[in-house]
Design a protein around this motif. Structure first.
Motif, PDB file in Angstrom:
ATOM      1  N   ALA B  33       0.839  -1.197   0.000  1.00  0.00           N
ATOM      2  CA  ALA B  33       0.000   0.000   0.000  1.00  0.00           C
ATOM      3  C   ALA B  33       0.874   1.246   0.000  1.00  0.00           C
ATOM      4  O   ALA B  33       0.626   2.205  -0.745  1.00  0.00           O
ATOM      5  CB  ALA B  33      -0.926  -0.020   1.218  1.00  0.00           C
ATOM      6  N   VAL B  34       1.926   1.221   0.825  1.00  0.00           N
ATOM      7  CA  VAL B  34       2.828   2.387   0.883  1.00  0.00           C
ATOM      8  C   VAL B  34       3.498   2.569  -0.477  1.00  0.00           C
ATOM      9  O   VAL B  34       3.567   3.690  -1.015  1.00  0.00           O
ATOM     10  CB  VAL B  34       3.877   2.194   2.000  1.00  0.00           C
ATOM     11  N   ALA B  35       3.945   1.442  -1.064  1.00  0.00           N
ATOM     12  CA  ALA B  35       4.601   1.531  -2.373  1.00  0.00           C
ATOM     13  C   ALA B  35       3.650   2.149  -3.388  1.00  0.00           C
ATOM     14  O   ALA B  35       4.055   2.975  -4.215  1.00  0.00           O
ATOM     15  CB  ALA B  35       5.032   0.145  -2.828  1.00  0.00           C
ATOM     16  N   PHE B  36       2.382   1.767  -3.332  1.00  0.00           N
ATOM     17  CA  PHE B  36       1.411   2.307  -4.286  1.00  0.00           C
ATOM     18  C   PHE B  36       1.271   3.823  -4.112  1.00  0.00           C
ATOM     19  O   PHE B  36       1.338   4.584  -5.080  1.00  0.00           O
ATOM     20  CB  PHE B  36       0.061   1.610  -4.111  1.00  0.00           C
ATOM     21  N   VAL B  37       1.109   4.249  -2.853  1.00  0.00           N
ATOM     22  CA  VAL B  37       0.897   5.684  -2.609  1.00  0.00           C
ATOM     23  C   VAL B  37       2.131   6.482  -3.039  1.00  0.00           C
ATOM     24  O   VAL B  37       2.009   7.506  -3.728  1.00  0.00           O
ATOM     25  CB  VAL B  37       0.571   5.929  -1.118  1.00  0.00           C
ATOM     26  N   VAL B  38       3.302   5.963  -2.685  1.00  0.00           N
ATOM     27  CA  VAL B  38       4.525   6.686  -3.040  1.00  0.00           C
ATOM     28  C   VAL B  38       4.664   6.761  -4.565  1.00  0.00           C
ATOM     29  O   VAL B  38       4.919   7.824  -5.133  1.00  0.00           O
ATOM     30  CB  VAL B  38       5.759   5.989  -2.409  1.00  0.00           C
ATOM     31  N   THR B  39       4.435   5.618  -5.223  1.00  0.00           N
ATOM     32  CA  THR B  39       4.572   5.606  -6.681  1.00  0.00           C
ATOM     33  C   THR B  39       3.536   6.510  -7.332  1.00  0.00           C
ATOM     34  O   THR B  39       3.800   7.139  -8.359  1.00  0.00           O
ATOM     35  CB  THR B  39       4.417   4.169  -7.218  1.00  0.00           C
ATOM     36  N   LEU B  40       2.372   6.555  -6.743  1.00  0.00           N
ATOM     37  CA  LEU B  40       1.302   7.387  -7.300  1.00  0.00           C
ATOM     38  C   LEU B  40       1.762   8.835  -7.431  1.00  0.00           C
ATOM     39  O   LEU B  40       1.451   9.525  -8.404  1.00  0.00           O
ATOM     40  CB  LEU B  40       0.079   7.292  -6.380  1.00  0.00           C
ATOM     41  N   PHE B  41       2.542   9.290  -6.450  1.00  0.00           N
ATOM     42  CA  PHE B  41       3.012  10.676  -6.511  1.00  0.00           C
ATOM     43  C   PHE B  41       4.198  10.830  -7.453  1.00  0.00           C
ATOM     44  O   PHE B  41       4.380  11.881  -8.060  1.00  0.00           O
ATOM     45  CB  PHE B  41       3.375  11.175  -5.103  1.00  0.00           C
ATOM     46  N   ARG B  42       4.982   9.775  -7.593  1.00  0.00           N
ATOM     47  CA  ARG B  42       6.170   9.890  -8.440  1.00  0.00           C
ATOM     48  C   ARG B  42       5.870   9.610  -9.902  1.00  0.00           C
ATOM     49  O   ARG B  42       6.381  10.277 -10.786  1.00  0.00           O
ATOM     50  CB  ARG B  42       7.262   8.948  -7.937  1.00  0.00           C
ATOM     51  N   ASP B  43       5.054   8.582 -10.146  1.00  0.00           N
ATOM     52  CA  ASP B  43       4.758   8.194 -11.529  1.00  0.00           C
ATOM     53  C   ASP B  43       3.390   7.500 -11.510  1.00  0.00           C
ATOM     54  O   ASP B  43       3.293   6.289 -11.376  1.00  0.00           O
ATOM     55  CB  ASP B  43       5.858   7.234 -12.026  1.00  0.00           C
ATOM     56  N   SER B  44       2.352   8.317 -11.615  1.00  0.00           N
ATOM     57  CA  SER B  44       1.008   7.770 -11.381  1.00  0.00           C
ATOM     58  C   SER B  44       0.671   6.702 -12.424  1.00  0.00           C
ATOM     59  O   SER B  44      -0.018   5.717 -12.126  1.00  0.00           O
ATOM     60  CB  SER B  44      -0.028   8.882 -11.412  1.00  0.00           C
ATOM     61  N   SER B  45       1.168   6.870 -13.647  1.00  0.00           N
ATOM     62  CA  SER B  45       0.856   5.888 -14.683  1.00  0.00           C
ATOM     63  C   SER B  45       1.402   4.509 -14.307  1.00  0.00           C
ATOM     64  O   SER B  45       0.692   3.500 -14.370  1.00  0.00           O
ATOM     65  CB  SER B  45       1.446   6.375 -16.000  1.00  0.00           C
ATOM     66  N   LEU B  46       2.653   4.478 -13.852  1.00  0.00           N
ATOM     67  CA  LEU B  46       3.265   3.211 -13.434  1.00  0.00           C
ATOM     68  C   LEU B  46       2.495   2.603 -12.266  1.00  0.00           C
ATOM     69  O   LEU B  46       2.227   1.397 -12.233  1.00  0.00           O
ATOM     70  CB  LEU B  46       4.726   3.456 -13.048  1.00  0.00           C
ATOM     71  N   VAL B 378      -0.679  -6.071 -20.240  1.00  0.00           N
ATOM     72  CA  VAL B 378      -0.967  -4.653 -20.013  1.00  0.00           C
ATOM     73  C   VAL B 378       0.215  -3.750 -20.387  1.00  0.00           C
ATOM     74  O   VAL B 378       0.069  -2.827 -21.189  1.00  0.00           O
ATOM     75  CB  VAL B 378      -1.364  -4.431 -18.539  1.00  0.00           C
ATOM     76  N   PHE B 379       1.375  -4.022 -19.823  1.00  0.00           N
ATOM     77  CA  PHE B 379       2.475  -3.050 -19.905  1.00  0.00           C
ATOM     78  C   PHE B 379       2.947  -2.712 -21.329  1.00  0.00           C
ATOM     79  O   PHE B 379       3.082  -1.539 -21.652  1.00  0.00           O
ATOM     80  CB  PHE B 379       3.653  -3.498 -19.025  1.00  0.00           C
ATOM     81  N   PRO B 380       3.191  -3.715 -22.182  1.00  0.00           N
ATOM     82  CA  PRO B 380       3.711  -3.344 -23.509  1.00  0.00           C
ATOM     83  C   PRO B 380       2.738  -2.457 -24.286  1.00  0.00           C
ATOM     84  O   PRO B 380       3.161  -1.606 -25.074  1.00  0.00           O
ATOM     85  CB  PRO B 380       3.894  -4.690 -24.206  1.00  0.00           C
ATOM     86  N   SER B 381       1.439  -2.645 -24.053  1.00  0.00           N
ATOM     87  CA  SER B 381       0.470  -1.838 -24.794  1.00  0.00           C
ATOM     88  C   SER B 381       0.551  -0.369 -24.407  1.00  0.00           C
ATOM     89  O   SER B 381       0.201   0.499 -25.191  1.00  0.00           O
ATOM     90  CB  SER B 381      -0.945  -2.340 -24.542  1.00  0.00           C
ATOM     91  N   LEU B 382       0.956  -0.101 -23.179  1.00  0.00           N
ATOM     92  CA  LEU B 382       0.937   1.283 -22.695  1.00  0.00           C
ATOM     93  C   LEU B 382       2.342   1.857 -22.556  1.00  0.00           C
ATOM     94  O   LEU B 382       2.559   2.809 -21.817  1.00  0.00           O
ATOM     95  CB  LEU B 382       0.220   1.340 -21.328  1.00  0.00           C
ATOM     96  N   HIS B 383       3.266   1.246 -23.276  1.00  0.00           N
ATOM     97  CA  HIS B 383       4.658   1.638 -23.118  1.00  0.00           C
ATOM     98  C   HIS B 383       4.951   2.937 -23.877  1.00  0.00           C
ATOM     99  O   HIS B 383       4.536   3.107 -25.021  1.00  0.00           O
ATOM    100  CB  HIS B 383       5.550   0.523 -23.678  1.00  0.00           C
ATOM    101  N   HIS B 384       5.641   3.843 -23.216  1.00  0.00           N
ATOM    102  CA  HIS B 384       6.104   5.061 -23.891  1.00  0.00           C
ATOM    103  C   HIS B 384       7.621   5.048 -23.877  1.00  0.00           C
ATOM    104  O   HIS B 384       8.229   4.473 -22.977  1.00  0.00           O
ATOM    105  CB  HIS B 384       5.614   6.309 -23.172  1.00  0.00           C
ATOM    106  N   ALA B 385       8.185   5.703 -24.877  1.00  0.00           N
ATOM    107  CA  ALA B 385       9.642   5.758 -24.938  1.00  0.00           C
ATOM    108  C   ALA B 385      10.186   6.287 -23.621  1.00  0.00           C
ATOM    109  O   ALA B 385       9.674   7.281 -23.080  1.00  0.00           O
ATOM    110  CB  ALA B 385      10.069   6.647 -26.097  1.00  0.00           C
TER     111      ALA B 385
END
Lengths: 467, 437
Positions: B33-46, B378-385
Motif C-alpha cells: 500500500a505504501v509503495a502504491f501511494v509513493v509511486t502514485l506521486f512519483r509516476d502515477s501511470s506506473l 498490459v504493460f507493452p500496450s501502454l509503453h512510452h519511450a
C-alpha cells in the motif's frame, strides 16, 4: 449414505443386469441372425453407396465442372462435408480417451459405438479431399514426398498439415478402437461357430483373459488414451486452420481452433445419440444404455453447444468491434445476405434448439434427445456451409463477389456419404459387439463361490473376464 | 479406485490463525500500500498499471478458484473432496477485489485507456464508440463484476452452510474450542441462521448448488471475457483477437488449480491433522490437471499466434510484434518458459506430481508465470519511450494484493473447516433402467 455406496460413487450400475452370462448373451445376441429391419436398412445403405459411386463416376468422367464450384467459391459442399465428417469423428475419441482419463464411468456402454463411428466417419471424410481434387488419379500428390526434381510440397500449406493430422488421427483411433475390442472379440469367438469362429479367432489374437494379458491391455489402453487426447484437439484445430490461415473475412479469426474442436464434439455427440437410440431399441439394449447415459451425453452436448454459441457471439461482436469494413460486411452478409437462410438454420439448430437441453425433463427423454440430435447434425453441417461458402462468396472486393449453387452431382455425393457411413456402421453392428462386454462386466456383481458381501467382492474381484 | 472413498466422518479442522505468518502478510499488505501511494506521486501511470496487473491477476485466481469448485461440483467429481474448501477459500478475496476495483473505475481515464484520446481523430476507433465509451465501460463492469462475485459468493455460502450446523453443535458442546478461534461464532451464527436440520440443509444445498453451478460458469465466461476485452485488449484499440477472452478465463481457471495445489501442499506440510486428509491421490490429480492446463493454455496461445503470424495483417501483428521485439521479447520468452517449458517438463512424470514439495515448486512457477503473463497483457500496450521495461514498484505494489489475498484465504480456512465435512451425495436419483418392462 452407507459406506458400500460411497465406494461406488459415480459408477453407473445397471440394476437389471445380474450375471456375466447375461451380458454375454444380451450383447452377443446382436451378432446372431439379422432381422428384416436390418436388411432393409442395409439395402438402403447399399443403394446410397451406389448413388455415391455413380455421382463420383459422373464427375470423374465429365470433370470437376459438373460441380457448382467456381471462382470465387472454390470450396463448396465437398469441403463442407469433409469438415462435417471429420467433426463427427471427434466425439468417439473424446468419449473413449478423454472421458477415460477423467474417470467418467458413464462412457462404458457407449464408447464402443462411438469409437466405431469415429473410424467410419474418418473413412468417409477421407474420401472428400479425393473427390474435391477432381482428378482423383493425381490424389497421391497430396502425400508429401519430393517430385522428380526433388521439390517438396509446400509445408507451409495447411492442406499438407491436414494430410498429416487426418492420417495420424485415423491410425491412432483405429488402433485404439481395435485394442478395446480384443477381449470382446474373444467373447464372441467363444460363442460363434464355423467360419465366424475362425474370423474371431484370428482377430482376437488368441486372447485368453489371463491376469498378464489384462495387465498389458490396461497399460496399453491408458497410454493410447493419453496419446489420443491431444489428437482430439490437434486434428480439428488443423482443419480449422485450413480456413483461419487465409485472410478471408469470416475465416481469419483466432478462436477458430477451439471453436472447431468444440463444434466437432458437439456434432459428434449428437451423432452418437442419433445412432445409438435406434440401435438400443432395435437390439433390445435398454438395460445397458440407460437414460442416465443419454442424460450424460445431453449434458456434453449442452457444454460443447454453449462453447459454440459463445464463439458465434464473440465472432459477431468482434467483427463489429474490428471496425474493418470487410470484416463487418462479411458478417452482415452472413446474417442478411444471399445465404441468410443457411446462417439462420445454423443459429436455430445449434443455438436455439439446444437451449431445451437445459431442462432435465428433455435430457431424460430419449425421444426428445433423438429429435434434438438430428437438429444439431443439420445445424452443424450448415455451420460449415456458412463458414465456407458465405465467406468465400463475399470477400474484399465487390467485383470479386459471387454465388455458388451446389449441383445435383454434389448433392448425390453428399447424400451418398451418409449411406457409405451407414453401410459400415450397419456392418459393425453385425460383426463386433456394439457395447463393450468386458467393461459392462465391471459393474456387474462378479460370480463368486459361496456367500460374500457384495461390496467387498466388488473391491477384490478382477475387472471382468473375457468369457 | 480407493482414493474415491470419502471417509464417513471428517473431523472439523481449522487452520490456527495469528502467528508470524499473519504478521508477515499484514506487513506485505502495508508495504504494498505504501509503495502504491509513493509511486502514485512519483509516476502515477506506473502505479496504476501495476495496480491493474495485480488486481486482474489475483481476481482471476480468486474467480478461477471458485470456477474450479463449481466445475468439479457440476461434473460430480469425487477426487477433490479434501481440497474443496481450498478452492472455495479464494472467494474470500472477492469482496476486497470489488473494493479495489472501484478506484480503477473511478480514476482511470486517458492515462490508461488510449482510446479515450484517440476518439477525436481516429476513424477506426470512432466506429467502436458504442462500446468504447466511459459511461458504458463503468456500468457494464460494475454490473458484471457484481453479478460474478455475487454468484460466486452465493455458491460458496451454499457449500459452507451444511457444515455450519455441525460446527455450531460442536462449539456448543465445547469440543471444538481448542482449534477454532473465538471470532468464528459470529460467522457460524450468521451462516447458520434459520437452520433446518442437518439432513434437510444438506439436501437443500445440494439442490441449489446443482441448479446454480451452470449459471456461475456462464456468468464467469461472459464477465471474464469482458474484463479481458476492457482491461487488456482495448489498450491497443485497433487490435482484436476472438480467442482473447477464452484465453484469459482459461488462464484464470488454471491459476485457480495451481493455487489450490500450492495451498494444499503447504497445508499438508504445516498441519498434520489436515495433511492426513490431503493424500497422495489428490495431489497427483491436482498435478495432472495443472499439467493438462499447461498444455491447454499454450494451445490457446499458439492458436492465436499461428493464425496471426500466417495472416500477416499489420493491425493484427502489431500486438505480437510489440511483445516479441525489443525490449519485450525477453519477458515474453520468460512467460513461455514459466508457463509451458518448465511445468511441462517438470510435471510430465507421475513422481513429481505426488511429491508435495516438488508439486508446490512447479505450481508456484506456474503462478509466477501467470503473473508475468498478466503483466505482459498490459504493460507493452501502454509503453512510452523512456519507460522502464520492468520497475521494482510493480511487484512491490503487487505485495499489497498478495498480502490481502493470502490474509483472506487464511481467514477463511481458520474460520471454516479446512476439509469440507459435508460431502454431497453423488447420485441421489434412482438408477432405473428405462424401457425394460
Amino acid at each position: 449414505m452407507a459406506t458400500a455406496d460411497l465406494g461406488k460413487r459415480g459408477a453407473l450400475p445397471n440394476p437389471d443386469v445380474e450375471t456375466y452370462g447375461e451380458v454375454n448373451r444380451d450383447i452377443l445376441k446382436v451378432l446372431s441372425r439379422p432381422g428384416k429391419g436390418w436388411w432393409i436398412l442395409f439395402g438402403l445403405a447399399l443403394a446410397g453407396v451406389g448413388l455415391f459411386l455413380g455421382s463420383w463416376f459422373v464427375q470423374i468422367v465429365r470433370g470437376i465442372g459438373v460441380s457448382g464450384l467456381n471462382a470465387p467459391v472454390g470450396w463448396g459442399v465437398y469441403i463442407t462435408t469433409f469438415v462435417f465428417w471429420v467433426g463427427i469423428a471427434h466425439s468417439g475419441t473424446l468419449i473413449s480417451a478423454i472421458l477415460f482419463l477423467f474417470r467418467a464411468p458413464w462412457r462404458q456402454s457407449i464408447y464402443r459405438a462411438s469409437e466405431a463411428m469415429t473410424v467410419f466417419a474418418v473413412m468417409t471424410a477421407g474420401l472428400f479431399p479425393l473427390i474435391h481434387v477432381g482428378r482423383v488419379w493425381h490424389a497421391y500428390w497430396l502425400v508429401p514426398y519430393p517430385n522428380d526434381r526433388f521439390l517438396w510440397p509446400n509445408f507451409r500449406s495447411p492442406l499438407v498439415w491436414d494430410v498429416f493430422a487426418v492420417t495420424t488421427y485415423f491410425t491412432v483411433s483405429a488402433v485404439f478402437f481395435y485394442l478395446g475390442t480384443i477381449p470382446d472379440l474373444a467373447a464372441a469367438r467363444d460363442q460363434a461357430r464355423g467360419l465366424r469362429q475362425k474370423f474371431y479367432k484370428i482377430v482376437s489374437l488368441g486372447w485368453r483373459g489371463t491376469d498378464r494379458e489384462w495387465h498389458h491391455f490396461s497399460k496399453a489402453y491408458i497410454y493410447l488414451a493419453a496419446l489420443a487426447t491431444p489428437l482430439v484437439l490437434s486434428v480439428h484445430s488443423v482443419v480449422s486452420w485450413d480456413f483461419a490461415m487465409s485472410i478471408v473475412p469470416g475465416w481469419h479469426t483466432t478462436i477458430f481452433a477451439p471453436y472447431f474442436v468444440a463444434g466437432a464434439i458437439f456434432s459428434g455427440v449428437a451423432m452418437v445419440i442419433t445412432l445409438v437410440v435406434p440401435m438400443r431399441k432395435y437390439f433390445g439394449l435398454e438395460k445397458y444404455l440407460t437414460v442416465k447415459h443419454f442424460e450424460a451425453m445431453a449434458k456434453l452436448c449442452l457444454l460443447t453447444g454453449s462453447i459454440v454459441l459463445y464463439a458465434y457471439l464473440v465472432e459477431y461482436f468482434l467483427a463489429w468491434y474490428s471496425g474493418e469494413p470487410p470484416e463487418r460486411g462479411s458478417f452482415w452478409n452472413r446474417a442478411f445476405g444471399h445465404y441468410w437462410w443457411a446462417n439462420w438454420t445454423m443459429l436455430t439448430c445449434n443455438g436455439l434448439v439446444p437451449i431445451m437441453l437445459w431442462f432435465k425433463r428433455v435430457r431424460r427423454s430419449i425421444a426428445a434427445l433423438f429429435v434434438i440430435s438430428i437438429f444439431i447434425n443439420i445445424g452443424m453441417w450448415f455451420e460449415r456451409f456458412v463458414i465456407i461458402v458465405t465467406s468465400l462468396s463475399h470477400e474484399y472486393e465487390p467485383w470479386a463477389w459471387g454465388l455458388y449453387r451446389p449441383s445435383l452431382v454434389e448433392m448425390g455425393i453428399l447424400v451418398g456419404s451418409f449411406a457409405w457411413f451407414g453401410f459400415w456402421f450397419l456392418l459393425f453392428t453385425r460383426l463386433l459387439p456394439p457395447v463393450a462386454i468386458a467393461e459392462m462386466k465391471e459393474v456387474v456383481p462378479p460370480p463368486l463361490r459361496g456367500k460374500a458381501p457384495a461390496d467387498e467382492a466388488g473391491a477384490a474381484a478382477p475387472a471382468g473376464s473375457a468369457t | 479406485m480407493a482414493h474415491d472413498r470419502i471417509p464417513e466422518n471428517v473431523p472439523l479442522l481449522h487452520l490456527s490463525g495469528g502467528g508470524l505468518g499473519a504478521a508477515l502478510l499484514r506487513g506485505a499488505t502495508l508495504v504494498g500500500a505504501v509503495a502504491f501511494v509513493v509511486t502514485l506521486f512519483r509516476d502515477s501511470s506506473l502505479a496504476w498499471k501495476s495496480y491493474v496487473v495485480s488486481w486482474s491477476y489475483f481476481t482471476s485466481i480468486a474467480a478461477g478458484g471458485v470456477a474450479v469448485a463449481v466445475v468439479t461440483w457440476i461434473v460430480k467429481a469425487k477426487w477433490n473432496w479434501p481440497v474443496r474448501r481450498i478452492h472455495q477459500s479464494f472467494s474470500a478475496f472477492l469482496p476486497f477485489s470489488f473494493l479495489l476495483f472501484l478506484p480503477m473505475l473511478a480514476f482511470l481515464r486517458e492515462d490508461y485507456f488510449p482510446w479515450i484520446g484517440m476518439m477525436a481523430d481516429d476513424a477506426i476507433v470512432q466506429k467502436k464508440q458504442a462500446w468504447l465509451n466511459v459511461p458504458f465501460l463503468v456500468s457494464r463492469n460494475v454490473v458484471g463484476v457484481i453479478a460474478l462475485f455475487g454468484l460466486a459468493l452465493g455458491f460458496v455460502y451454499l457449500a459452507l452452510r451444511p457444515d455450519m450446523g455441525r460446527l455450531r453443535a460442536a462449539s456448543a458442546v465445547g469440543e471444538d474450542d481448542e482449534s477454532s478461534p473465538r471470532k468464528t461464532s459470529w460467522w457460524v451464527e450468521r451462516l447458520s441462521a434459520g437452520w433446518l436440520g442437518d439432513a434437510e440443509e444438506a439436501e437443500r444445498s445440494y439442490r441449489r448448488m446443482t441448479k446454480m453451478g451452470p449459471v456461475v460458469i456462464l456468468v464467469y465466461a461472459v464477465v471474464m471475457t469482458m474484463l479481458a476485452f476492457d482491461w487488456a485488449m482495448s489498450l491497443e484499440p485497433h487490435w482484436f483477437s476472438t480467442l482473447f477472452g477464452g484465453w484469459y478465463f482459461m488462464g484464470a481457471f488454471w491459476g485457480g488449480l495451481a493455487a489450490t495445489a500450492c495451498i494444499a501442499t503447504w497445508l499438508k506440510d504445516r498441519d498434520e491433522a489436515v495433511g492426513r486428509h490431503i493424500g497422495t491421490p489428490v495431489l497427483w490429480d491436482l498435478g495432472k490437471l495443472t499439467f493438462a492446463f499447461t498444455v491447454f493454455w499454450t494451445y490457446l496461445l499458439w492458436s492465436q499466434y499461428i493464425v496471426i503470424w500466417y495472416g500477416k495483417l499489420p493491425w493484427e501483428q502489431a500486438w505480437i510484434n510489440t511483445r516479441t521485439g525489443v525490449p519485450w521479447g525477453g519477458l515474453s520468452a520468460l512467460v513461455v518458459v514459466l508457463c509451458f517449458v518448465v511445468p511441462f517438463a517438470g510435471l510430465l512424470g507421475a513422481r513429481p506430481k505426488k511429491n508435495p514439495r516438488v508439486l508446490r515448486a512447479f505450481a508456484s512457477i506456474v503462478l509466477a508465470g501467470l503473473w508475468l503473463w498478466h503483466y505482459m497483457l498490459v504493460f507493452p500496450s501502454l509503453h512510452h519511450a523512456g519507460d522502464p521495461v520492468f520497475a521494482i514498484e510493480t511487484p512491490l505494489i503487487g505485495l499489497m494484493f498478495l498480502g490481502l489475498f493470502l490474509t483472506s484465504v487464511r481467514w477463511f480456512l481458520s474460520t471454516f473447516p479446512v476439509v469440507q465435512a459435508w460431502q454431497p451425495p453423488v447420485d441421489p436419483e434412482p438408477l432405473e433402467a428405462e424401457g425394460t418392462s
